[in-house]
Motif scaffolding. Structure first.
Motif, short mmCIF file in Angstrom:
data_model
loop_
_atom_site.label_atom_id
_atom_site.label_comp_id
_atom_site.label_asym_id
_atom_site.label_seq_id
_atom_site.Cartn_x
_atom_site.Cartn_y
_atom_site.Cartn_z
N VAL A 1 0.82 -1.21 0.00
CA VAL A 1 0.00 0.00 0.00
C VAL A 1 0.86 1.26 0.00
N PHE A 2 0.26 2.32 -0.48
CA PHE A 2 0.87 3.63 -0.30
C PHE A 2 0.32 4.21 1.00
N THR A 3 1.09 5.09 1.60
CA THR A 3 0.70 5.68 2.88
C THR A 3 0.84 7.20 2.79
N VAL A 4 -0.17 7.90 3.29
CA VAL A 4 -0.23 9.35 3.22
C VAL A 4 0.08 9.93 4.60
N ALA A 5 0.95 10.91 4.66
CA ALA A 5 1.25 11.61 5.90
C ALA A 5 0.12 12.61 6.18
N VAL A 6 -0.43 12.55 7.39
CA VAL A 6 -1.52 13.45 7.79
C VAL A 6 -1.19 14.06 9.15
N ALA A 7 -1.86 15.12 9.49
CA ALA A 7 -1.64 15.78 10.76
C ALA A 7 -2.28 15.02 11.92
N ASP A 8 -3.41 14.36 11.67
CA ASP A 8 -4.18 13.73 12.74
C ASP A 8 -4.85 12.47 12.20
N VAL A 9 -4.39 11.31 12.64
CA VAL A 9 -4.93 10.05 12.15
C VAL A 9 -6.39 9.88 12.53
N ALA A 10 -6.75 10.17 13.76
CA ALA A 10 -8.14 9.99 14.20
C ALA A 10 -9.09 10.86 13.37
N ALA A 11 -8.74 12.13 13.17
CA ALA A 11 -9.59 13.03 12.39
C ALA A 11 -9.67 12.57 10.94
N THR A 12 -8.56 12.10 10.39
CA THR A 12 -8.56 11.62 9.01
C THR A 12 -9.45 10.39 8.87
N CYS A 13 -9.40 9.49 9.84
CA CYS A 13 -10.25 8.29 9.80
C CYS A 13 -11.73 8.68 9.87
N GLU A 14 -12.05 9.66 10.71
CA GLU A 14 -13.44 10.12 10.80
C GLU A 14 -13.90 10.72 9.47
N ARG A 15 -13.05 11.53 8.83
CA ARG A 15 -13.41 12.12 7.54
C ARG A 15 -13.56 11.04 6.47
N ALA A 16 -12.72 10.02 6.51
CA ALA A 16 -12.81 8.92 5.54
C ALA A 16 -14.15 8.20 5.68
N GLU A 17 -14.58 7.95 6.90
CA GLU A 17 -15.87 7.28 7.11
C GLU A 17 -17.03 8.16 6.63
N ALA B 1 -16.92 10.18 4.25
CA ALA B 1 -16.85 10.21 2.79
C ALA B 1 -17.23 8.87 2.16
N GLY B 2 -17.55 7.87 3.00
CA GLY B 2 -17.97 6.57 2.49
C GLY B 2 -16.92 5.49 2.57
N GLY B 3 -15.76 5.79 3.14
CA GLY B 3 -14.71 4.80 3.31
C GLY B 3 -14.91 3.98 4.57
N GLU B 4 -14.02 3.02 4.76
CA GLU B 4 -14.09 2.14 5.93
C GLU B 4 -12.73 2.12 6.61
N VAL B 5 -12.69 2.39 7.90
CA VAL B 5 -11.46 2.28 8.67
C VAL B 5 -11.30 0.82 9.04
N VAL B 6 -10.24 0.20 8.57
CA VAL B 6 -9.98 -1.21 8.82
C VAL B 6 -9.24 -1.39 10.13
N PHE B 7 -8.32 -0.47 10.42
CA PHE B 7 -7.51 -0.57 11.63
C PHE B 7 -6.91 0.81 11.91
N LYS B 8 -6.79 1.14 13.19
CA LYS B 8 -6.05 2.36 13.53
C LYS B 8 -5.36 2.15 14.88
N LEU B 9 -4.20 2.74 15.00
CA LEU B 9 -3.44 2.71 16.24
C LEU B 9 -3.09 4.14 16.59
N LEU B 10 -3.65 4.61 17.70
CA LEU B 10 -3.42 5.97 18.16
C LEU B 10 -2.55 5.94 19.41
N ASP B 11 -1.83 7.01 19.66
CA ASP B 11 -0.92 7.10 20.81
C ASP B 11 0.07 5.94 20.82
#
Length: 125
Positions: free
Chosen positions: A70-86, A88-98
């Protein structure tokens, strides 16, 4: 730079085989990531001819995740990006915060089912 492709990852349950394959095919080099190892994760940094430093990673899944590249995009905030993805119709498969041993990261499926990653560089956390 944020919101750009900044990394790539190959995940496999056969990391030695992947190192041999990509090493022979493209001349890539591999080095253990000491920080990930402290947390019990086998993650290897990937370098390639002509590039300064490492540009990707090889994740030894141990069978816990499906293999992927996969390609990976650098973002300022993973949690906020995951929320925006959902939203927009996407699905968060996995996230690790902190994440104590590396950057915060997540895997997202886009509206067509394609998997990609997001991560927050430590300097952005």
């Amino acid at each position: 730079m944020l919101n750009t492709v900044a990394w790539f990852e190959v995940a496999t349950d056969d990391p030695q085989g992947a190192e041999k394959f990509y090493g022979e095919l493209f001349g890539w080099s591999f080095a253990a990531d000491a920080e990930s190892a402290k947390g019990g994760t086998d993650y290897r940094l990937i370098g390639y001819p002509g590039a300064e430093g490492f540009r990707g990673g090889l994740f030894a899944t141990g069978g816990a995740f499906p293999g992927h590249a996969v390609f990976t995009v650098a973002v300022a905030d993973v949690a906020a990006t995951c929320e925006r993805a959902e939203r927009a119709g996407g699905e968060v498969v996995f996230k690790l915060l902190d994440n104590p041993t590396g950057p915060d990261f997540g895997y997202i499926r886009d509206i067509s089912g394609n998997l990609f990653g997001v991560f927050a560089p430590r300097s952005e956390r």
